[in-house]
Design a protein around this motif. Structure first.
Motif, short mmCIF file in Angstrom:
data_model
loop_
_atom_site.label_atom_id
_atom_site.label_comp_id
_atom_site.label_asym_id
_atom_site.label_seq_id
_atom_site.Cartn_x
_atom_site.Cartn_y
_atom_site.Cartn_z
N VAL A 1 0.86 -1.18 0.00
CA VAL A 1 0.00 0.00 0.00
C VAL A 1 0.90 1.24 0.00
N PHE A 2 0.65 2.13 -0.95
CA PHE A 2 1.44 3.35 -1.11
C PHE A 2 0.74 4.51 -0.41
N ASN A 3 1.30 4.95 0.72
CA ASN A 3 0.78 6.11 1.45
C ASN A 3 -0.71 5.99 1.78
N GLY A 4 -1.19 4.77 1.88
CA GLY A 4 -2.58 4.57 2.19
C GLY A 4 -3.54 4.93 1.08
N SER A 5 -3.02 5.27 -0.11
CA SER A 5 -3.88 5.76 -1.18
C SER A 5 -4.20 4.72 -2.24
N PHE A 6 -3.27 3.85 -2.56
CA PHE A 6 -3.57 2.77 -3.50
C PHE A 6 -2.66 1.59 -3.19
N ALA A 7 -3.07 0.43 -3.68
CA ALA A 7 -2.33 -0.80 -3.38
C ALA A 7 -1.83 -1.46 -4.65
N VAL A 8 -0.68 -2.10 -4.53
CA VAL A 8 -0.14 -2.93 -5.60
C VAL A 8 -0.12 -4.36 -5.09
N PRO A 9 -1.02 -5.20 -5.59
CA PRO A 9 -1.07 -6.58 -5.10
C PRO A 9 -0.18 -7.50 -5.92
N GLY A 10 1.08 -7.57 -5.57
CA GLY A 10 1.97 -8.50 -6.26
C GLY A 10 3.32 -7.91 -6.55
N ALA A 11 4.19 -8.79 -7.07
CA ALA A 11 5.57 -8.42 -7.38
C ALA A 11 5.64 -7.87 -8.80
N MET A 12 5.54 -6.57 -8.94
CA MET A 12 5.67 -5.95 -10.25
C MET A 12 7.13 -5.88 -10.65
N SER A 13 7.37 -5.45 -11.88
CA SER A 13 8.72 -5.22 -12.36
C SER A 13 9.30 -3.98 -11.68
N VAL A 14 10.59 -3.78 -11.84
CA VAL A 14 11.22 -2.57 -11.31
C VAL A 14 10.57 -1.33 -11.93
N ASP A 15 10.34 -1.36 -13.24
CA ASP A 15 9.72 -0.21 -13.91
C ASP A 15 8.30 0.00 -13.41
N GLY A 16 7.59 -1.10 -13.14
CA GLY A 16 6.23 -0.97 -12.61
C GLY A 16 6.22 -0.28 -11.26
N PHE A 17 7.17 -0.66 -10.42
CA PHE A 17 7.26 -0.01 -9.10
C PHE A 17 7.68 1.45 -9.24
N LYS A 18 8.56 1.74 -10.19
CA LYS A 18 8.96 3.13 -10.42
C LYS A 18 7.74 3.97 -10.78
N ASN A 19 6.91 3.42 -11.65
CA ASN A 19 5.70 4.13 -12.06
C ASN A 19 4.81 4.43 -10.86
N ALA A 20 4.64 3.44 -10.00
CA ALA A 20 3.80 3.62 -8.82
C ALA A 20 4.38 4.67 -7.88
N LEU A 21 5.68 4.63 -7.67
CA LEU A 21 6.34 5.59 -6.80
C LEU A 21 6.23 7.01 -7.36
N GLU A 22 6.45 7.15 -8.66
CA GLU A 22 6.40 8.47 -9.27
C GLU A 22 4.99 9.04 -9.24
N ARG A 23 3.98 8.19 -9.43
CA ARG A 23 2.60 8.66 -9.36
C ARG A 23 2.28 9.20 -7.96
N GLU A 24 2.76 8.49 -6.95
CA GLU A 24 2.49 8.94 -5.59
C GLU A 24 3.23 10.25 -5.29
N LEU A 25 4.45 10.37 -5.80
CA LEU A 25 5.20 11.61 -5.60
C LEU A 25 4.50 12.80 -6.24
N LYS A 26 3.82 12.55 -7.34
CA LYS A 26 3.10 13.62 -8.03
C LYS A 26 1.69 13.81 -7.48
N LYS A 27 1.40 13.10 -6.38
CA LYS A 27 0.09 13.20 -5.75
C LYS A 27 -1.03 12.73 -6.68
N GLN A 28 -0.71 11.71 -7.47
CA GLN A 28 -1.71 11.13 -8.35
C GLN A 28 -2.09 9.74 -7.85
#
Length: 237
Positions: free
Chosen positions: A188-215
């Motif tokens: 769970v990223f900052n309590g805002s959305f969840a990633v259920p599973g082992a994504m790729s490195v790029d997939g995790f980067k996308n999730a991290l960047e979205r959260e940093l942009k408050k998306q």
């Protein structure tokens, strides 16, 4: 500061792979000082024995109704995902046993020690199981790993010889049930959305960047099929 809440189990191959990919994504984005991780317990099999009674290929073949040779092939394919990350991943020869005490030990670390120690213990327990093929129900193994990351030997012994932090482990698992979590890793990223599973490195980067942009109000878009393990088994490749 971003908080990642991760439900996982030390006997889950995709948890080790997923958490390693996630850390790689954090490192490559230069976010080490901006992300904290809150580890939550999730036992894939709370009834697992404390003694090793089966081999991994035998258990795998029975669970997925495969021949032993086909099971070994699947196990090696999963191991290769770990090896791609530089992990000496030896899933074939893991020693399957109960992981409750390992989770209780993590609770001690989170209660009494800094985040760096918690992270080192988490990594040490995964490596003990998947690289060194040690028995995680063995208190000697747990004591050695805990002391090795800087925890107090007497304090660790007291926890292992009692049921301390058992309630905290059960609380995590009840929360997982309330959230409808049936497979791990579950992040769970900052309590805002969840990633259920082992994504790729790029997939995790996308999730991290979205959260940093408050998306982070929406789940990050991905065409991936993240791998997870649950009480009924792991997704096979």
């Amino acid at each position: 500061m971003m908080t990642l809440t991760i439900w996982s189990d030390f006997a889950c191959p995709y948890c080790y792979i997923g958490e390693t990919r996630l850390q790689k994504a954090i490192n490559e984005l230069g976010l080490d000082d901006e992300v904290t991780v809150d580890f939550r317990a999730f036992e894939l099999d709370p009834t697992a024995p404390k003694e090793v009674t089966t081999t991994t290929p035998e258990r795998f073949a029975m669970k997925y109704r495969l021949s032993v040779d086909a099971a070994k092939q699947q196990i090696e394919q999963i191991s290769d995902l770990g090896r791609e990350l530089g992990i000496d991943f030896n899933y074939m020869t893991t020693q399957y046993s109960n992981t409750r005490d390992a989770h209780r030990l993590m609770k001690l670390a989170e209660d009494k020690y800094d985040r760096a120690t918690v992270g080192r213990l988490n990594e040490a327990l995964f490596a003990a199981y998947f690289t060194e093929n040690l028995v995680l129900a063995d208190h000697r193994v747990l004591l050695e790993k805990a002391v090795g990351v800087g925890m107090d030997e007497k304090e660790v012994r007291e926890v292992l010889e009692s049921n301390k932090y058992d309630d905290e482990v059960r609380f995590d698992e009840r929360e997982a049930g309330m959230r409808g979590i049936h497979g791990v890793p579950y992040i769970v990223f900052n309590g805002s959305f969840a990633v259920p599973g082992a994504m790729s490195v790029d997939g995790f980067k996308n999730a991290l960047e979205r959260e940093l942009k408050k998306q982070g109000a929406e789940k990050p878009e991905t065409t991936e099929r993240p791998h997870t393990c649950g009480p009924d088994g792991c997704q096979l490749l």
